[in-house]
Design a protein around this motif. Structure first.
Motif, PDB file in Angstrom:
ATOM      1  N   GLU A   1       0.829  -1.210   0.000  1.00 37.96           N
ATOM      2  CA  GLU A   1       0.000   0.000   0.000  1.00 37.96           C
ATOM      3  C   GLU A   1       0.863   1.259   0.000  1.00 37.96           C
ATOM      4  O   GLU A   1       2.048   1.224   0.332  1.00 37.96           O
ATOM      5  CB  GLU A   1      -0.940   0.011   1.202  1.00 37.96           C
ATOM      6  CG  GLU A   1      -0.240   0.013   2.540  1.00 37.96           C
ATOM      7  CD  GLU A   1      -1.213  -0.036   3.710  1.00 37.96           C
ATOM      8  OE1 GLU A   1      -2.434  -0.039   3.473  1.00 37.96           O
ATOM      9  OE2 GLU A   1      -0.756  -0.063   4.868  1.00 37.96           O
ATOM     10  N   GLY A   2       0.213   2.364  -0.367  1.00 40.16           N
ATOM     11  CA  GLY A   2       0.903   3.645  -0.414  1.00 40.16           C
ATOM     12  C   GLY A   2       0.727   4.478   0.827  1.00 40.16           C
ATOM     13  O   GLY A   2       1.329   5.552   0.958  1.00 40.16           O
ATOM     14  N   HIS A   3      -0.123   4.038   1.749  1.00 45.49           N
ATOM     15  CA  HIS A   3      -0.300   4.737   3.015  1.00 45.49           C
ATOM     16  C   HIS A   3      -0.736   3.715   4.061  1.00 45.49           C
ATOM     17  O   HIS A   3      -1.247   2.652   3.725  1.00 45.49           O
ATOM     18  CB  HIS A   3      -1.346   5.845   2.905  1.00 45.49           C
ATOM     19  CG  HIS A   3      -2.713   5.328   2.559  1.00 45.49           C
ATOM     20  ND1 HIS A   3      -3.081   5.024   1.261  1.00 45.49           N
ATOM     21  CD2 HIS A   3      -3.784   5.025   3.343  1.00 45.49           C
ATOM     22  CE1 HIS A   3      -4.327   4.587   1.259  1.00 45.49           C
ATOM     23  NE2 HIS A   3      -4.778   4.563   2.494  1.00 45.49           N
ATOM     24  N   LEU A   4      -0.549   4.038   5.319  1.00 44.88           N
ATOM     25  CA  LEU A   4      -0.877   3.096   6.386  1.00 44.88           C
ATOM     26  C   LEU A   4      -2.388   3.018   6.572  1.00 44.88           C
ATOM     27  O   LEU A   4      -3.063   4.035   6.695  1.00 44.88           O
ATOM     28  CB  LEU A   4      -0.214   3.517   7.699  1.00 44.88           C
ATOM     29  CG  LEU A   4      -0.452   2.574   8.896  1.00 44.88           C
ATOM     30  CD1 LEU A   4       0.094   1.191   8.600  1.00 44.88           C
ATOM     31  CD2 LEU A   4       0.178   3.143  10.159  1.00 44.88           C
ATOM     32  N   SER A   5      -2.903   1.810   6.598  1.00 43.41           N
ATOM     33  CA  SER A   5      -4.324   1.577   6.811  1.00 43.41           C
ATOM     34  C   SER A   5      -4.509   0.616   7.973  1.00 43.41           C
ATOM     35  O   SER A   5      -3.548   0.004   8.461  1.00 43.41           O
ATOM     36  CB  SER A   5      -4.968   0.999   5.546  1.00 43.41           C
ATOM     37  OG  SER A   5      -4.432  -0.281   5.249  1.00 43.41           O
TER      38      SER A   5
ATOM     39  N   SER B   1       5.537  -0.885   1.644  1.00 45.34           N
ATOM     40  CA  SER B   1       5.028   0.423   1.241  1.00 45.34           C
ATOM     41  C   SER B   1       5.617   0.827  -0.108  1.00 45.34           C
ATOM     42  O   SER B   1       6.734   0.436  -0.465  1.00 45.34           O
ATOM     43  CB  SER B   1       5.353   1.483   2.297  1.00 45.34           C
ATOM     44  OG  SER B   1       6.762   1.594   2.479  1.00 45.34           O
TER      45      SER B   1
ATOM     46  N   ARG C   1       4.855   4.064  -3.503  1.00 47.07           N
ATOM     47  CA  ARG C   1       4.096   5.245  -3.904  1.00 47.07           C
ATOM     48  C   ARG C   1       2.724   4.807  -4.415  1.00 47.07           C
ATOM     49  O   ARG C   1       2.610   3.769  -5.092  1.00 47.07           O
ATOM     50  CB  ARG C   1       4.839   6.028  -4.989  1.00 47.07           C
ATOM     51  CG  ARG C   1       6.123   6.679  -4.486  1.00 47.07           C
ATOM     52  CD  ARG C   1       6.640   7.690  -5.505  1.00 47.07           C
ATOM     53  NE  ARG C   1       6.929   7.060  -6.784  1.00 47.07           N
ATOM     54  CZ  ARG C   1       8.095   6.523  -7.107  1.00 47.07           C
ATOM     55  NH1 ARG C   1       9.093   6.519  -6.233  1.00 47.07           N
ATOM     56  NH2 ARG C   1       8.280   5.972  -8.303  1.00 47.07           N
ATOM     57  N   PRO C   2       1.667   5.586  -4.137  1.00 49.78           N
ATOM     58  CA  PRO C   2       0.338   5.210  -4.634  1.00 49.78           C
ATOM     59  C   PRO C   2       0.292   5.024  -6.142  1.00 49.78           C
ATOM     60  O   PRO C   2      -0.474   4.197  -6.649  1.00 49.78           O
ATOM     61  CB  PRO C   2      -0.544   6.377  -4.176  1.00 49.78           C
ATOM     62  CG  PRO C   2       0.150   6.936  -2.979  1.00 49.78           C
ATOM     63  CD  PRO C   2       1.609   6.773  -3.263  1.00 49.78           C
TER      64      PRO C   2
END
Length: 466
Positions: A280-284, A295, A297-298
């Motif tokens: 993923e591109g951000h923490l969820s 991780s 980039r989106p």
């Protein structure tokens, strides 16, 4: 320059009264002796005075915090309904429908007041589960700003109207209108869709705040129809998520979390747990629960999907990625190939091209029919982005004469809400059935309704709807 911190809005907006209230919090001086200017800790006072100070200060603080509240009197029933026993709770089966979520729930009601929402354990697909939004929905029933009657815009203000006047006005105006559009969130009710279909002059356009248009189009291109499947996480030994927060917000998190949890429980007879890789591109929330998280980039979601397809031998060419990410993809692909039909890949991208690659990965490992079930589709998100984009262009060009908005709120949650609001100004007629308060700028003949009444439609087609 020293920083200034405020204790509340009153200290900023009305500092004079704020300081006065602080000074008057404890009006009377406490009766203590032998306290000098050094304060309590340095005072030469006996133990008795210390206990006296402690007792008086606690009592004074209690009195100061005791604000006067509104008196509520319990009035008994003059004619008590037979089905109601004062103080005894009743439970009613109902459904929470909001923002694409459809959850069967039980409402706990005491003395006619809903006080608690719980999941309905009779529903097989949720197993009695709920989400934070479902639990908080009971507060909406006590919203003092909810509209009780239809409101009609008169100049810059709104005035109350009646449903009779509403039906008469809407029917008369729509009878001479050109193209009429009903803009709504995804409608899951078959009976509602059947009613709408009886009025061919009204064109239905569905719009969802969180769009799954890319998945719908990719599934259609892959031969599964324009639908969303049910994901059986309980059958998966290896789960790979490409930015899909399936435990938090993606698709049906309540049902998916239940299946995911089953695969995380270890049985003494078969001590085996599913393996979860997350890219993923951000923490969820889902990423924080993964066994291994990587991780990127989106913008690299599509590249990760192609690299995964190439790693399992799907015939794609792997793009160049950094060494750590490539190593993670290779490790995940090896476990995915070993799992075979008990593997599952999900993706949170709304790009149809990326979702088509994900479909190819699931097809290559044989996930369809095992961990992905198209025999029981999800009907909570059916909106297509292009349909709304075409509607917006038609509104701007003057092709739409009247629009009825039910539930949807693009002026607030569309990425270019200002464009939609400006397009509304070009319409002659606008009617809205809101689920929340929204500023839609100034328009001609704005009606705020609780529900769309179909008497206006009857006047258009000159036939009744049973």
């Amino acid at each position: 320059m020293s920083k200034k911190y405020w204790q509340g809005f009153g200290e900023i907006n009305d500092p004079e009264n704020f300081q006065k209230n602080v000074r008057d919090e404890f009006r009377d001086e406490l009766p203590f002796e032998d306290f000098d200017s050094k304060g309590l800790l340095d005072a030469k006072a006996p133990r008795r005075d210390f206990l006296k100070y402690l007792g008086f200060s606690t009592a004074a603080a209690t009195l100061a915090a005791s604000c006067k509240t509104k008196v509520r009197e319990a009035i008994p029933y003059a004619f008590r309904p037979e089905s109601i026993v004062p103080g005894e709770a009743k439970y009613y089966a109902t459904t929470y429908v909001q923002g694409g979520d459809v959850v069967p729930v039980l409402a706990k009601v005491r003395d006619g007041r809903p006080i608690k929402i719980e999941g309905n354990d009779k529903a097989s697909f949720t197993n009695g589960g709920t989400s934070a939004a479902v639990q908080a929905s009971v507060l909406d029933l006590y919203d003092t700003h909810r509209l009780r009657f239809p409101q009609r815009k008169a100049g810059d203000k709104f005035e109350e109207s009646t449903y009779e006047h509403l039906d008469k006005t809407i029917g008369a105006e729509l009878a001479v209108a050109g193209q009429i559009v009903l803009l709504s969130n995804t409608i899951t009710s078959p009976s509602t869709l059947d009613i709408i279909s009886k009025f061919p002059k009204i064109r239905l356009v569905q719009y969802d705040t969180v769009s799954y248009s890319g998945m719908l189009l990719a599934n259609e291109a892959s031969g599964f129809g324009r639908s969303l499947p049910t994901y059986k996480f309980e059958n998966a030994d290896v789960i790979i998520s490409l930015g899909a927060d399936f435990l938090g917000t993606w698709l049906n998190p309540i049902e998916q979390a239940s299946g995911y949890a089953k695969g995380r429980k270890i049985d003494e007879k078969n001590p085996k747990m599913n393996k979860h890789y997350h890219f993923e591109g951000h923490l969820s929330m889902t990423g924080s629960n993964a066994d291994e998280r990587f991780s990127h980039r989106p913008s690299q979601t599509g590249a990760v999907a192609l690299a995964l397809l190439a790693a399992i031998g799907g015939g794609a060419t792997a793009p160049a990625l950094d060494a750590k990410l490539s190593a993670g993809i290779s490790k995940a692909a090896a476990d995915l190939k070993a799992a075979g039909a008990r593997g599952l890949v999900v993706c949170g991208s709304n790009d149809a091209n990326v979702q088509t690659v994900v479909n190819a990965i699931n097809g290559a490992i044989g996930a369809y029919g095992s961990t992905i079930d198209f025999s029981r589709t999800s009907n909570t998100s059916k909106a297509i982005d292009k349909d709304f984009a075409d509607l917006l262009a038609q509104m701007e060009s003057g092709q739409v004469s009247a629009i009825l908005i039910h539930g949807a709120n693009p002026a607030y949650d569309y990425f270019d809400g200002a464009r939609f609001a400006n397009a509304l100004k070009k319409l002659k007629h606008l009617y809205r059935s809101p689920t929340e308060w929204t500023k839609l700028h100034s328009c001609v003949n704005i009606f705020y309704l609780h529900t769309i009444t179909w008497k206006a439609g009857e006047m258009l087609n000159q036939k009744a709807v049973s």
